[in-house]
Structure formats: C-alpha cells, structure tokens
Design a protein around this motif. Structure first.
Motif, mmCIF file in Angstrom:
data_model
loop_
_atom_site.group_PDB
_atom_site.id
_atom_site.type_symbol
_atom_site.label_atom_id
_atom_site.label_comp_id
_atom_site.label_asym_id
_atom_site.label_seq_id
_atom_site.Cartn_x
_atom_site.Cartn_y
_atom_site.Cartn_z
ATOM 1 N N CYS A 72 -10.425 -40.091 31.372
ATOM 2 C CA CYS A 72 -8.853 -39.729 30.633
ATOM 3 C C CYS A 72 -9.108 -37.690 30.498
ATOM 4 N N GLN A 73 -9.582 -37.193 29.546
ATOM 5 C CA GLN A 73 -9.662 -36.136 29.380
ATOM 6 C C GLN A 73 -10.713 -35.301 31.060
ATOM 7 N N ASN A 124 -3.987 -38.243 27.480
ATOM 8 C CA ASN A 124 -4.626 -39.070 26.488
ATOM 9 C C ASN A 124 -5.017 -40.803 26.710
ATOM 10 N N CYS A 125 -5.535 -40.427 25.459
ATOM 11 C CA CYS A 125 -5.725 -41.942 25.230
ATOM 12 C C CYS A 125 -6.475 -42.522 24.235
ATOM 13 N N TYR A 126 -5.704 -43.988 23.115
ATOM 14 C CA TYR A 126 -5.959 -44.446 22.534
ATOM 15 C C TYR A 126 -6.554 -45.446 22.355
ATOM 16 N N GLN A 186 -6.692 -41.578 18.141
ATOM 17 C CA GLN A 186 -7.167 -41.314 19.614
ATOM 18 C C GLN A 186 -8.301 -41.269 20.285
ATOM 19 N N LEU A 202 5.149 -40.511 22.430
ATOM 20 C CA LEU A 202 3.403 -40.561 22.999
ATOM 21 C C LEU A 202 3.165 -41.141 24.624
ATOM 22 N N GLY A 261 0.455 -41.844 27.830
ATOM 23 C CA GLY A 261 -1.143 -41.332 28.250
ATOM 24 C C GLY A 261 -1.598 -43.164 28.063
#
Length: 539
Positions: free
Chosen positions: A40-41, A46-48, A59, A98, A100
């Motif tokens: 994801c980065q 964004n990763c939750y 996150q 939000l 992601g």
C-alpha cells in the motif's frame, strides 16, 4: 518474504473487487499485514485495520522497525456517538471520505450458514446485508474491504459476491528463499535440508521452530532433527494426526500385499511417470480387528521410504461444524508434503451414523482423491466394509482392496519370531530357539489368534520368564543373563487369553466372508512346513 498472497489480493483489487475474503492462519497474520502495508505504501494507498476485539480503527505503516499502527480518531468519535453494535465500522466505511483498503478481522463467524439462534441470525443477516450494500455503495470509490480470518467460510447466499483467497502452505522453493534471512551462515545444501524438514509448516512456524532449536553449538544436522521433532508436535496439535518418518518395520506374512508395495515403489520413479503410470488413487484394507492392517500401513511406509500420516477418520466428527474446515486444511497439508502416505485408520467408523456430516466429509475426500495431482498414497482400513458408502469402494477411488485375514500357520510362525526377537536373543538374526515339533504345538494352540494377540502372548510370557529368573530384590550385575522365553510360558499365556475370533466367532466370520467377496487376498496359500494339521475354529 512470501508475497504471493499479497499479489493475489492486489490483482483482485485491480479488477475492481470491493469485497475480498482472505483466509490466513493466525501465526501468519503479522507477516501478511506487513506485506499489505508495504504494498500500500508503495502504491500510495492508505491501509486500515479494524479488529472485533477492541472495535478500534488503525492505519498501518511500515518502517525499518516493522509494522506500526496509528489510531484513527475520526472513527472513534463517530462510533462513540452513534454506536448500536460492534459492527458500526461497516456503516462508517460506507460513508466516510477516507479511501484505501480496510482490513476487517474477526467477522467470519457471522458469515457462515444459518443458525437456529434468533439473535445471532438477525445480527448475521444485518452484517451480510451491510457488506453487500458496502460493495454496491462504494463501487465507484477507491475503497476495498478485506475480510480476514483463519476460517474464511462464507454462506452460499453471499459467496458469489465475495471472492475468497486462501493462504497456501509455502513450497520448498519459497522456504529455501526465506531461510537465508534466518540462517545467513548456512550453505545452500544445509538450507535445502532444513527446507525439506520444514515442508508442511508456515514460515512463521518454521521461524519459531528454528529459534526454539538454535543454540551456539548446534550443527545443521541437529537443527534438521529438532525442526522435524517440532513439526511432528505441531501436526499433532493442529491436525490431530501422527506424522511418522519411515519406520524400520518387519512384517510377518502378507506376501501378496508386500509384493504390491514393491510395485508402488516402482511407480514413484521418473521412468514410470514417463509412461504416464501412477500410484493407485487409494488402497483399502479390510478384515477383522487385530489382523495387522495398521501394521501393514507402517510396513508400506518402510518399503516405499515415505513418511506416514495416521488419521483416525472418525475423530473428525468431534469437530462438528468445523469438520469440513479441518479436513480441507489437512488435505492441503498432505498435498503440500506431496510424497507421503495418508493412512485413514478405522475408516468405517466415520460412517456408522450415515448423517449429512458423514456424507459431506466423504464427498470432500472423494473429490480430492479424484482431482489431486500430488503423489500421495491413500490407505484406509475397515473392519466392516458394508458401513462404507458404495461410491467409496468403486474403482477410481480405492483401486485396490486387500483382505487382511487371520494369519495362517506359516504367518503365525513369522509373527511369533518377530516378537520373540524383541526379548529373546536366540530369535535374532534369523535364529530359532524351538524345534519343529515345539513350533507345531505352539502354532496349533494359537489357531485363530491375530497378530496383536500373538504380540500380547509373547509379552506375557516374557514377563513370566523374567519373574522366574529374578527374585523381588535383584542386586546390580555387570552382565545380565539372556532372557529365554520357554514354550511352556507361551502356552500358559495363550491359555489365559480368549482370542476375539473365538469370543466373537459369528461377527468375525461375517467380516471374513464379506472381505473375501470384496477384496483380493493379501497372503498366498500357506506352503510352510507348519501348514499341516486340522483346524478347529473353536480352539
């Protein structure tokens, strides 16, 4: 690191799947979350993570120290103001700005088949509806929900809407690629040996087993041995099976079956594969209890040089609703180990009730036996073949059926010598302690005794002779005299035992007759010098 599952997840995301189910064992969870967060980065997504345990949204980030979690205050504020139940996260993710990937951990128990509990049913239906609405509402948004858990069972009504990915056990190549990170000073040959010992375990289990075994002075060979021991213990805890390396097993009689084992060994060669020849799909051993069916499976393991997995088939019933999940994981394990013998002990006992669970488990096994490509030899034993569903015994499932009968005179002679050699040195290395006439007397006295009963007779006789040799208080000796088991002790031990084939003559004869009709003989006609004599079935 093994990123295969991560690649599969992002492949589904690229196809605009907004709802994905992922089955991953608990021990692999930190590794999987780290891989997802890294990807994801890399993609600037964004990763939750939300877990049922604390109903908190975090996150995920990664750095040189590993995985870090940062709480999302926005969810905490909204959820606190309008919380109706623990699954407020579904409503939040549908409407929040939000975007992601949202990983939902611990939601699968509510996504299974219907239950009779009304409260559980209403909650389950609300969650299913919320998930489907979530998928529809966010169709054009950059939002994806990943359902994560160790058992990704989804009911049939929503299964078409939720593609499911399963984290597979790593291959030997994947293990070999990972091990240098843990064992940087080991050679490629040593790494390969340790990878073979680790096949059947997840990377997290291999890592734990190595760290538990590693010591400053340990050699690579010792590490392989300790990792193998750890794997055996792990298999027992997780799958409730015995995992045995090929034993040194001597077998008395059953020459026709042993000849078949030699054929199976040749079918494992590359030459046989070149001719499109394969192992039989399955082998069924039928006959009365104690005749050596389990022992034959161990003998096959020794003859082929393959590990042996022993499973009590009826034990799956104790898992209830998890039985199919347990069986699926076990068959995946067997496929990954590949060259192994799967022995289903007391196979018939799993079908005594004839209920839906038995039929579903049998269906899973049949499908796997029919479609698998791994080199697994399946051996099952049964006392009552009439309890088995007919579809199990047709060709293509269990290609060969052997009748394992009461041992004849010559076979009893061989079985006696094997067990006598455990205690009496006269019977070792091909030796013999009795005359022909003594053998004939003993073999006539043990008519209708099976191998297990012969072993018990020898053990009782050995104890009796030991007690006769030594008194209650025995002073230590530099040299122990050999233990010689007398014929009279064996005959006395036989008199103290009433064999099953005599106690339950009607039942045993029924099993033998049915086995004769269904199976091929595992022993030739007795041609030994001890085959003479009248047989009295009542002993």
């Amino acid at each position: 690191m093994n990123n295969q599952l991560t690649k599969q997840i992002f492949s589904l995301i690229k196809l605009n799947n907004k709802l994905i189910a992922v089955e991953s064992p608990l021990q692999q969870r930190p590794r999987l979350l780290t891989n997802l967060a890294c990807e994801c980065q890399r993609l600037d997504i964004n990763c939750y993570l939300w877990t049922l345990e604390d109903d908190a949204l975090h996150q995920l980030f990664t750095n040189h120290k590993g995985l870090t979690l940062q709480i999302v205050d926005q969810y905490q504020t909204i959820a606190k103001n309008r919380r109706e139940h623990y699954f407020e996260i579904l409503r939040f993710w549908k409407t929040t700005h939000l975007e992601g990937i949202l990983i939902l951990e611990g939601i699968f128990p509510w996504l299974g088949e219907q239950t009779s509990d009304p409260d559980f049913f209403l909650t389950s239906e609300w969650i299913k509806s919320a998930l489907i609405n979530l998928k529809l509402y966010n169709h054009s948004c950059n939002k994806t929900a990943i359902l994560l858990g160790p058992n990704a069972t989804v009911s049939s009504d929503i299964a078409p809407e939720v593609p499911t990915l399963i984290q597979q056990l790593p291959t030997i190549e994947e293990i070999s690629t990972y091990l240098p990170q843990v064992l940087p000073d080991y050679s490629q040959v040593e790494i390969h040996a340790i990878a073979i010992a680790g096949v059947g375990m997840y990377l997290a289990d291999i890592d734990y087993g190595i760290r538990q075994a590693i010591a400053p002075e340990i050699t690579p060979d010792e590490l392989v041995e300790k990792l193998s021991v750890y794997k055996i213990e792990l298999f027992k805890r997780i799958y409730n099976i015995q995992f045995l390396q090929p034993p040194a097993t001597a077998i008395g009689g059953l020459e026709l079956m042993q000849q078949a084992f030699k054929t199976y060994k040749r079918l494992l060669t590359t030459l046989a594969k070149a001719y499109n020849l394969r192992l039989p799909k399955g082998i069924l051993l039928i006959g009365p209890p104690g005749t050596g069916k389990s022992y034959s499976a161990k003998a096959c393991s020794a003859k082929l040089g393959l590990p042996l997995i022993i499973l009590e088939w009826g034990s799956f019933r104790s898992y209830g609703n998890l039985a199919e999940y347990k069986l699926k994981n076990l068959l995946a394990l067997v496929d990954r180990i590949n060259r192994v013998i799967l022995y289903l002990d007391d196979f018939d006992k799993g079908f005594t009730l004839g209920d839906d669970l038995s039929k579903r488990l049998a269906g899973m096994l049949l499908t796997w036996m029919q479609e698998r490509t791994s080199e697994v030899l399946v051996i099952a034993s049964a006392n009552n073949i009439e309890w088995l569903p007919p579809e199990l015994t047709r060709s293509g499932r269990f290609d060969e059926i052997f009748k394992v009968d009461l041992p004849n005179y010559g076979e009893r002679h061989e079985i006696f010598k094997i067990h006598l050699a455990r205690f009496d040195p006269r019977f070792r290395n091909g030796g013999d302690g009795y005359t022909e006439q003594e053998w004939k007397r003993l073999l006539k006295a043990t008519q209708r005794c099976v191998g297990a009963e012969i072993a018990a007779i020898v053990e009782r006789a050995a104890v009796c002779c030991f007690c006769q040799m030594f008194g209650d208080d025995v002073s230590p000796r530099k040299e122990l005299p050999p233990l010689e088991i007398t014929l009279s002790a064996l005959l006395a031990a036989r008199q103290s035992m009433n064999p099953l084939a005599i106690r339950e003559a009607d039942k045993v004869e029924s099993m033998r007759n049915i086995a004769t009709l269904q199976g091929q003989p595992s022993s030739p006609i007795d041609s030994s010098i001890y085959s003479l004599g009248n047989v009295d079935i009542f002993g």
